[in-house]
Write an enzyme that holds these catalytic residues in place. Structure first.
Site, PDB file in Angstrom:
ATOM      1  N   CYS A 213       0.876  -1.174   0.000  1.00  0.00           N
ATOM      2  CA  CYS A 213       0.000   0.000   0.000  1.00  0.00           C
ATOM      3  C   CYS A 213       0.908   1.217   0.000  1.00  0.00           C
ATOM      4  O   CYS A 213       2.126   1.095   0.141  1.00  0.00           O
ATOM      5  CB  CYS A 213      -0.933   0.029   1.207  1.00  0.00           C
ATOM      6  SG  CYS A 213      -2.333   1.162   0.950  1.00  0.00           S
TER       7      CYS A 213
ATOM      8  N   CYS B  73       0.072   4.155   1.894  1.00  0.00           N
ATOM      9  CA  CYS B  73      -0.226   5.105   2.977  1.00  0.00           C
ATOM     10  C   CYS B  73       0.916   5.317   3.972  1.00  0.00           C
ATOM     11  O   CYS B  73       1.033   6.384   4.563  1.00  0.00           O
ATOM     12  CB  CYS B  73      -1.516   4.745   3.696  1.00  0.00           C
ATOM     13  SG  CYS B  73      -1.640   3.031   4.205  1.00  0.00           S
TER      14      CYS B  73
ATOM     15  N   LYS C 185     -11.945  -5.350   2.891  1.00  0.00           N
ATOM     16  CA  LYS C 185     -11.339  -4.533   3.945  1.00  0.00           C
ATOM     17  C   LYS C 185     -12.247  -3.343   4.223  1.00  0.00           C
ATOM     18  O   LYS C 185     -12.542  -2.554   3.324  1.00  0.00           O
ATOM     19  CB  LYS C 185      -9.952  -4.063   3.506  1.00  0.00           C
ATOM     20  CG  LYS C 185      -9.284  -3.125   4.496  1.00  0.00           C
ATOM     21  CD  LYS C 185      -7.864  -2.803   4.062  1.00  0.00           C
ATOM     22  CE  LYS C 185      -7.243  -1.778   4.989  1.00  0.00           C
ATOM     23  NZ  LYS C 185      -5.861  -1.468   4.594  1.00  0.00           N
TER      24      LYS C 185
ATOM     25  N   GLU D 269     -16.700  -7.897  -3.745  1.00  0.00           N
ATOM     26  CA  GLU D 269     -15.275  -7.522  -3.691  1.00  0.00           C
ATOM     27  C   GLU D 269     -14.383  -8.765  -3.772  1.00  0.00           C
ATOM     28  O   GLU D 269     -13.400  -8.788  -4.498  1.00  0.00           O
ATOM     29  CB  GLU D 269     -14.965  -6.772  -2.388  1.00  0.00           C
ATOM     30  CG  GLU D 269     -15.294  -5.285  -2.407  1.00  0.00           C
ATOM     31  CD  GLU D 269     -14.295  -4.483  -3.230  1.00  0.00           C
ATOM     32  OE1 GLU D 269     -13.344  -5.068  -3.775  1.00  0.00           O
ATOM     33  OE2 GLU D 269     -14.479  -3.262  -3.334  1.00  0.00           O
TER      34      GLU D 269
ATOM     35  N   LYS E  97     -11.033  -8.227   6.734  1.00  0.00           N
ATOM     36  CA  LYS E  97     -10.401  -7.378   7.734  1.00  0.00           C
ATOM     37  C   LYS E  97     -11.318  -6.239   8.124  1.00  0.00           C
ATOM     38  O   LYS E  97     -11.856  -5.596   7.217  1.00  0.00           O
ATOM     39  CB  LYS E  97      -9.106  -6.823   7.137  1.00  0.00           C
ATOM     40  CG  LYS E  97      -8.324  -5.896   8.026  1.00  0.00           C
ATOM     41  CD  LYS E  97      -7.161  -5.335   7.285  1.00  0.00           C
ATOM     42  CE  LYS E  97      -6.599  -4.206   8.094  1.00  0.00           C
ATOM     43  NZ  LYS E  97      -5.720  -3.370   7.346  1.00  0.00           N
TER      44      LYS E  97
ATOM     45  N   SER F  62      -5.235  -4.123  14.834  1.00  0.00           N
ATOM     46  CA  SER F  62      -4.631  -3.482  15.996  1.00  0.00           C
ATOM     47  C   SER F  62      -5.635  -3.150  17.095  1.00  0.00           C
ATOM     48  O   SER F  62      -5.380  -3.404  18.272  1.00  0.00           O
ATOM     49  CB  SER F  62      -3.900  -2.216  15.544  1.00  0.00           C
ATOM     50  OG  SER F  62      -4.768  -1.360  14.817  1.00  0.00           O
TER      51      SER F  62
HETATM   52  C1  PBG Z   1      -2.460  -0.201   5.109  1.00  0.00           C
HETATM   53  C2  PBG Z   1      -2.934  -1.098   6.210  1.00  0.00           C
HETATM   54  C3  PBG Z   1      -3.670  -0.771   7.367  1.00  0.00           C
HETATM   55  C4  PBG Z   1      -3.773  -1.935   8.116  1.00  0.00           C
HETATM   56  C5  PBG Z   1      -3.136  -2.945   7.402  1.00  0.00           C
HETATM   57  N1  PBG Z   1      -2.641  -2.397   6.225  1.00  0.00           N
HETATM   58  C6  PBG Z   1      -4.170   0.530   7.853  1.00  0.00           C
HETATM   59  C7  PBG Z   1      -5.267   1.223   7.173  1.00  0.00           C
HETATM   60  O1  PBG Z   1      -5.868   0.753   6.217  1.00  0.00           O
HETATM   61  O2  PBG Z   1      -5.509   2.338   7.632  1.00  0.00           O
HETATM   62  C8  PBG Z   1      -4.440  -2.060   9.460  1.00  0.00           C
HETATM   63  C9  PBG Z   1      -3.916  -3.132  10.352  1.00  0.00           C
HETATM   64  C10 PBG Z   1      -4.259  -3.007  11.784  1.00  0.00           C
HETATM   65  O3  PBG Z   1      -5.052  -2.146  12.228  1.00  0.00           O
HETATM   66  O4  PBG Z   1      -3.726  -3.817  12.549  1.00  0.00           O
HETATM   67  N2  PBG Z   1      -3.412   0.135   4.175  1.00  0.00           N
HETATM   68 ZN    ZN Z   2      -3.217   2.140   2.794  1.00  0.00          ZN
END
Ligand code: PBG
Ligand code: ZN
Length: 325
Positions: free
Chosen positions: A121, A123, A196, A234, A249, A275
Site C-alpha cells: 500500500c 499510505c 477490507k 469484492e 479485515k 490493531s
Molecule cells: C495499510 C494497512 C492498514 C492496516 C493494514 N494495512 C491501515 C489502514 O488501512 O488504515 C491495518 C492493520 C491493523 O489495524 O492492525 N493500508
Molecule cells: Zn493504505
C-alpha cells in the site's frame, strides 16, 4: 430417542477428555501470521504506545525477531515499513533500497523456514498518509494501481514470498498479477485484502505505521461497515483477477463476512485481527477486567471457527507459547 430426558447434550461436555474428543475447531500455531514494523537505523526498538508488546524494529533486530518467530513454529510474518522520507507519490514504497526491500533481503538470507509476506500500500509512504496518488483531495485509482504494481514487483525482487495488497483500489490484483508474471514472478502468490472495511479498529496501527491521513479518511476506497453483499462482490472480483488467498479485515467484528466468504468461495481465507482488536483485549487485561490469555484464545478460536484458514494477529507469539503448554 430424540428428546429429553433421553437426549442430553451435556453428556459430551462431561469431562475435559471428552470435550477434547469432540472439539470441532482446533487452533494451532500453523494458523498464525505475525505482523511486524520495520524502521531505518540500527538497534532500534520503539514501543508503540497504543499496542503493548508491539515495536517498530530496525532491520538487525527484525531479523532476530524473525528467528524467534520461526522457532516458535509460526509459519509466516507480514511486514510493514516506515520510510525515511515520505513524499506525494510514496517513492520509498517501490525503491530498491526501501525499508521493506532491505528487511525482506535480510530476513530471507538469515532466517530459514519463514514465509515473508509484504503488505503493499502507499499510505505509510505518502506525505499525506493516503493509500494512493491524489488529485486535490481525490484518491486516483488507475494511477495508484500502476504504483502498487511497481511496489509489488520491487518486493518480489527483494525476495518476498507472498504479496499482500491492502489498498482496496479497483483492479489492483490483476495489475499486480500481470506485473509479477511479466517480471518472472509467476510463482509468487497474491494474498489480497479483498474485503477490507473502513474501520475505527485500525487506530493503533496508524501509530505503529505512522500512516494517519493528513485530512479526510479512507471511506472512498475501503468498504462501508454496513455492507455484506458488497464484500462478496469484492472478494469475487479479486478471485477473478487472480487472488490466491483472500482476506477479510477486521476479523472479530466481521465473523459473518468470514463465514460467507469461506462458504461461497472455498478459497484459502485469511482474517486480520487488527490493531484495535488486539489493543482492546490488552487494555482490559492490563486492568484485570478480563483474563487476557483466555480472551486471546477465545478471540482467535472464534475467527477460526467462522472459517478462517489463517489469522494475521499481534497475538501470534503469545498464543504460540500458550498453545505449546
Ligand atoms: C495499510 C494497512 C492498514 C492496516 C493494514 N494495512 C491501515 C489502514 O488501512 O488504515 C491495518 C492493520 C491493523 O489495524 O492492525 N493500508
Ligand atoms: Zn493504505
Amino acid at each position: 430417542m430424540a428428546v429429553y430426558p433421553q437426549k442430553r447434550l451435556r453428556r459430551l461436555r462431561h469431562n475435559p477428555l471428552i470435550r477434547e474428543m469432540v472439539g470441532e475447531t482446533v487452533l494451532t500455531v500453523n494458523d498464525f501470521i505475525y505482523p511486524l514494523f520495520a524502521v531505518h537505523g540500527k538497534n532500534i526498538k520503539n514501543p508503540i504506545k497504543s499496542m503493548p508488546g508491539v515495536y517498530q524494529l530496525s532491520v538487525d533486530l527484525l531479523v532476530e525477531e524473525c528467528k524467534e518467530v520461526a522457532s516458535l513454529g509460526i509459519p509466516a510474518v507480514i511486514l510493514f515499513g516506515i520510510p525515511e522520507h515520505k513524499d506525494e507519490v510514496g517513492s520509498e514504497a517501490y525503491a530498491s533500497d526501501g525499508i521493506i526491500q532491505q528487511a525482506v533481503r535480510a530476513i530471507k538470507s538469515e532466517v530459514k523456514n519463514l514465509v515473508v509476506i509484504t503488505d503493499v500500500c502507499l499510505c505509510e509512504y505518502t506525505s499525506h498518509g493516503h493509500c494512493g496518488m491524489l488529485n486535490g483531495e481525490e484518491i486516483l485509482n488507475d494511477e495508484t494501481v500502476s504504483l502498487l504494481a511497481k511496489e509489488a514487483v520491487s518486493h518480489a525482487e527483494a525476495g518476498a514470498d507472498i504479496i499482500a495488497p491492502s489498498d482496496m483500489m479497483d483492479g489492483r490484483v490483476i495489475a499486480i498479477r500481470k506485473a509479477l508474471d511479466y517480471k518472472g514472478f509467476s510463482k509468487v502468490p497474491i494474498m489480497s485484502y479483498a474485503a477490507k472495511y473502513a474501520s475505527g479498529y485500525y487506530g493503533p496501527f496508524r501509530d505503529a505505521a505512522e500512516s494517519t491521513p493528513a485530512f479526510g479518511d479512507r471511506r472512498s476506497h475501503q468498504m462501508d461497515i454496513r455492507n455484506s453483499n458488497e464484500a462478496v462482490r469484492e472478494v469475487e472480483s479479486d478471485i477473478e483477477e487472480g487472488a490466491d488467498i483472500v482476506m477479510v479485515k477486521p476479523a472479530g467484528p466481521y465473523l459473518d463476512i468470514i463465514y460467507r466468504v469461506k462458504e461461497k468461495f472455498g478459497l484459502p481465507t485469511a482474517a486480520y485481527q487488527v490493531s484495535g482488536e488486539y489493543s482492546m483485549i490488552k487494555a482490559a487485561a492490563q486492568n484485570d477486567w478480563i483474563d487476557g490469555d483466555r480472551v486471546m484464545i477465545e478471540s482467535l478460536t472464534a475467527i477460526k471457527r467462522a472459517g478462517a484458514d489463517m489469522i494475521l494477529t499481534y497475538f501470534a507469539k503469545d498464543a504460540a507459547r500458550l498453545l505449546k503448554k
